[in-house]
Design a protein around this motif. Structure first.
Motif, PDB file in Angstrom:
ATOM      1  N   VAL A  67       0.838  -1.202   0.000  1.00  0.00           N
ATOM      2  CA  VAL A  67       0.000   0.000   0.000  1.00  0.00           C
ATOM      3  C   VAL A  67       0.872   1.250   0.000  1.00  0.00           C
ATOM      4  N   ILE A  68       1.926   1.237   0.814  1.00  0.00           N
ATOM      5  CA  ILE A  68       2.850   2.373   0.822  1.00  0.00           C
ATOM      6  C   ILE A  68       3.510   2.534  -0.539  1.00  0.00           C
ATOM      7  N   GLY A  69       3.865   1.421  -1.161  1.00  0.00           N
ATOM      8  CA  GLY A  69       4.466   1.496  -2.487  1.00  0.00           C
ATOM      9  C   GLY A  69       3.548   2.119  -3.513  1.00  0.00           C
ATOM     10  N   SER A  70       2.248   1.828  -3.425  1.00  0.00           N
ATOM     11  CA  SER A  70       1.302   2.363  -4.409  1.00  0.00           C
ATOM     12  C   SER A  70       1.002   3.841  -4.171  1.00  0.00           C
ATOM     13  N   LEU A  71       1.188   4.301  -2.938  1.00  0.00           N
ATOM     14  CA  LEU A  71       0.897   5.698  -2.608  1.00  0.00           C
ATOM     15  C   LEU A  71       2.146   6.570  -2.514  1.00  0.00           C
ATOM     16  N   GLY A  72       3.315   5.940  -2.494  1.00  0.00           N
ATOM     17  CA  GLY A  72       4.542   6.660  -2.166  1.00  0.00           C
ATOM     18  C   GLY A  72       4.893   7.790  -3.104  1.00  0.00           C
ATOM     19  N   VAL A  73       4.668   7.622  -4.402  1.00  0.00           N
ATOM     20  CA  VAL A  73       5.010   8.675  -5.359  1.00  0.00           C
ATOM     21  C   VAL A  73       4.183   9.932  -5.093  1.00  0.00           C
ATOM     22  N   ALA A  74       2.906   9.752  -4.832  1.00  0.00           N
ATOM     23  CA  ALA A  74       1.996  10.886  -4.691  1.00  0.00           C
ATOM     24  C   ALA A  74       2.020  11.507  -3.303  1.00  0.00           C
ATOM     25  N   PHE A  75       2.280  10.695  -2.275  1.00  0.00           N
ATOM     26  CA  PHE A  75       2.149  11.181  -0.909  1.00  0.00           C
ATOM     27  C   PHE A  75       3.452  11.215  -0.112  1.00  0.00           C
ATOM     28  N   GLY A  76       4.529  10.685  -0.677  1.00  0.00           N
ATOM     29  CA  GLY A  76       5.801  10.719   0.033  1.00  0.00           C
ATOM     30  C   GLY A  76       6.036   9.438   0.809  1.00  0.00           C
ATOM     31  N   GLU A  77       6.906   8.579   0.294  1.00  0.00           N
ATOM     32  CA  GLU A  77       7.130   7.270   0.897  1.00  0.00           C
ATOM     33  C   GLU A  77       7.695   7.368   2.305  1.00  0.00           C
ATOM     34  N   ASP A  78       8.644   8.274   2.525  1.00  0.00           N
ATOM     35  CA  ASP A  78       9.267   8.396   3.849  1.00  0.00           C
ATOM     36  C   ASP A  78       8.230   8.735   4.911  1.00  0.00           C
ATOM     37  N   LEU A  79       7.348   9.650   4.588  1.00  0.00           N
ATOM     38  CA  LEU A  79       6.322  10.038   5.546  1.00  0.00           C
ATOM     39  C   LEU A  79       5.370   8.888   5.830  1.00  0.00           C
ATOM     40  N   LEU A  80       5.006   8.131   4.803  1.00  0.00           N
ATOM     41  CA  LEU A  80       4.109   6.999   4.998  1.00  0.00           C
ATOM     42  C   LEU A  80       4.758   5.908   5.852  1.00  0.00           C
ATOM     43  N   LEU A  81       6.047   5.708   5.673  1.00  0.00           N
ATOM     44  CA  LEU A  81       6.749   4.729   6.508  1.00  0.00           C
ATOM     45  C   LEU A  81       6.777   5.188   7.967  1.00  0.00           C
ATOM     46  N   LYS A  82       7.009   6.469   8.183  1.00  0.00           N
ATOM     47  CA  LYS A  82       6.974   6.999   9.548  1.00  0.00           C
ATOM     48  C   LYS A  82       5.562   6.842  10.133  1.00  0.00           C
ATOM     49  N   SER A  83       4.564   7.065   9.300  1.00  0.00           N
ATOM     50  CA  SER A  83       3.190   6.915   9.753  1.00  0.00           C
ATOM     51  C   SER A  83       2.904   5.476  10.148  1.00  0.00           C
ATOM     52  N   ALA A  84       3.386   4.531   9.340  1.00  0.00           N
ATOM     53  CA  ALA A  84       3.166   3.118   9.652  1.00  0.00           C
ATOM     54  C   ALA A  84       3.753   2.764  11.012  1.00  0.00           C
ATOM     55  N   THR A  85       4.951   3.275  11.280  1.00  0.00           N
ATOM     56  CA  THR A  85       5.580   3.031  12.579  1.00  0.00           C
ATOM     57  C   THR A  85       4.764   3.665  13.702  1.00  0.00           C
ATOM     58  N   ARG A  86       4.328   4.881  13.459  1.00  0.00           N
ATOM     59  CA  ARG A  86       3.554   5.604  14.473  1.00  0.00           C
ATOM     60  C   ARG A  86       2.245   4.900  14.794  1.00  0.00           C
ATOM     61  N   MET A  87       1.616   4.332  13.777  1.00  0.00           N
ATOM     62  CA  MET A  87       0.300   3.729  13.946  1.00  0.00           C
ATOM     63  C   MET A  87       0.370   2.233  14.237  1.00  0.00           C
TER      64      MET A  87
END
Length: 386
Positions: A322-342
């Motif tokens: 899911v992060i891979g499919s959204l990473g270009v548009a939303f920023g992969e690094d931020l999504l990975l940090k979000s995954a850790t946070r959540m």
């Protein structure tokens, strides 16, 4: 079994919005700074002066733009209880500037280190910068709108010979009214605190998060085209109109993106997105100038819709995919940090980069047409294509 893709996206968006949101301690510092400015204006300019927040800072949708060299943008109204018959807008702008420059000089003389680094004039506002704190204050000179009841105001604009109209306090009330969830949350917090009302920024409803997610994507999409980036208030207004009370963040965001064009008006050839708290303020006014901003807005909205749709329809449901499919548009690094946070498990985070490259390649070969890519045709209330 992994949760539904939509649930994972909602969780990632929630965590990302938490990260981008202004921290409570920094919020408190910003409030201290603008209250200090307001106190100085009253002491030196007279009791007719007041300063209060407006925009995203007031309604709880502020985010730090997801690039390394940007700051939180905090908008304030510097209100003088005067009349347009007593002064011109140029005189008001100059008077506010002189008071703010005097404040800047006073803070330097005081030597406490809590003053602004610079005081700079802009088209509508004066900007007080606090680079060490990571925010700046845009201070908009204003007077009451004598033709309308309070709290409507008139603003200055160096590129327009007419007074501009607005109603930040009324807009805040309207925005709250668009979300029953937000209203209930604020009422609960007020009862718990034993007060009549609590600031809107203390709550984070689904609607507030939708606006933050849309603004976040917009900042990234227009990273190299800042001059044509849609204003925050335009996105916020259209999203709030399109919001239908959904509690799931993905569903709310997707439905808002689909519904936003329905609230764009064409009034006899003039594009309008009216301020719901002041019918004479048009948030889409720049679309009527000779530029491509309207087309770029719809291109951005179409790109966002396609990204959300493709992510939701993916057969791969694990978090890394899911992060891979959204990473270009939303920023992969931020999504990975979000995954850790959540607390989301990412079994193979290194694979997201490969999927991101594949997504870009697929998008490039998907047959997108037009100067701004594939742009969906939308209809305004007048029936004309937007």
């Amino acid at each position: 079994m992994p949760p539904p893709v939509e649930e994972t996206i909602s969780t990632l968006f929630t965590g990302a919005a938490d990260i981008l949101d202004i921290p409570p301690d920094l919020y408190s510092v910003a409030v201290e700074r603008y209250e200090d400015v307001g106190n100085f204006l009253v002491l030196n300019g007279g009791p007719e002066w007041t300063v209060y927040p407006q925009g995203s800072f007031r309604i709880g949708t502020v985010i730090k733009p997801p690039t390394s060299n940007t700051e939180y943008d905090i908008d304030l109204v510097c209100h003088k209880d005067s009349s347009k018959d007593d002064m011109t807008k140029e005189e008001l702008k100059t008077e506010v500037g002189e008071l703010l420059q005097a404040y800047d000089a006073f803070k330097i003389l005081e030597g406490n280190g809590d003053g602004p680094a610079l005081c700079v004039e802009g088209r509508r506002a004066w900007t007080l910068t606090y680079p060490d704190l990571g925010f700046h204050l845009d201070v908009l000179p204003a007077i009451p709108d004598g033709e309308r009841p309070p709290p409507r105001i008139r603003l200055t604009d160096t590129q327009n010979h007419l007074w501009q109209y607005s109603n930040p306090k009324g807009y805040s009330v309207w925005f709250q009214g668009r979300s029953e969830e937000l209203r209930r949350t604020l009422e609960f917090k007020a009862r718990a605190a034993g007060v009549d009302i609590v600031p809107m920024w203390t709550a984070r409803s689904t609607l507030q998060r939708v606006v933050q997610v849309l603004k976040w994507h917009c900042y990234l999409y227009f990273a190299k085209d800042i001059g044509d980036r849609p204003p925050s208030v335009l996105i916020t207004t259209l999203a709030a109109w399109a919001y239908q009370g959904e509690r799931d963040l993905f569903t709310a965001a997707f439905n808002a993106v689909n519904g936003m064009p329905e609230h764009i008006q064409n009034r006899h050839g003039t594009w309008w997105v009216p301020n719901p708290a002041h019918e004479r303020e048009n948030f889409a006014d720049k679309w009527n100038e000779p530029n491509e901003r309207r087309e770029k807005f719809h291109a951005w909205l179409g790109s966002l819709r396609n990204t959300l749709l493709e992510a939701a329809q993916s057969s791969r449901r694990d978090t890394a995919s899911v992060i891979g499919s959204l990473g270009v548009a939303f920023g992969e690094d931020l999504l990975l940090k979000s995954a850790t946070r959540m607390g989301l498990e990412v079994k193979n985070p290194m694979a997201t980069g490969a999927r991101r490259v594949a997504a870009v390649t697929a998008a490039a070969s998907s047959g997108a047409t037009g100067k701004f890519g594939a742009v969906p045709v939308v209809r305004t209330r007048s029936g004309r294509a937007g």
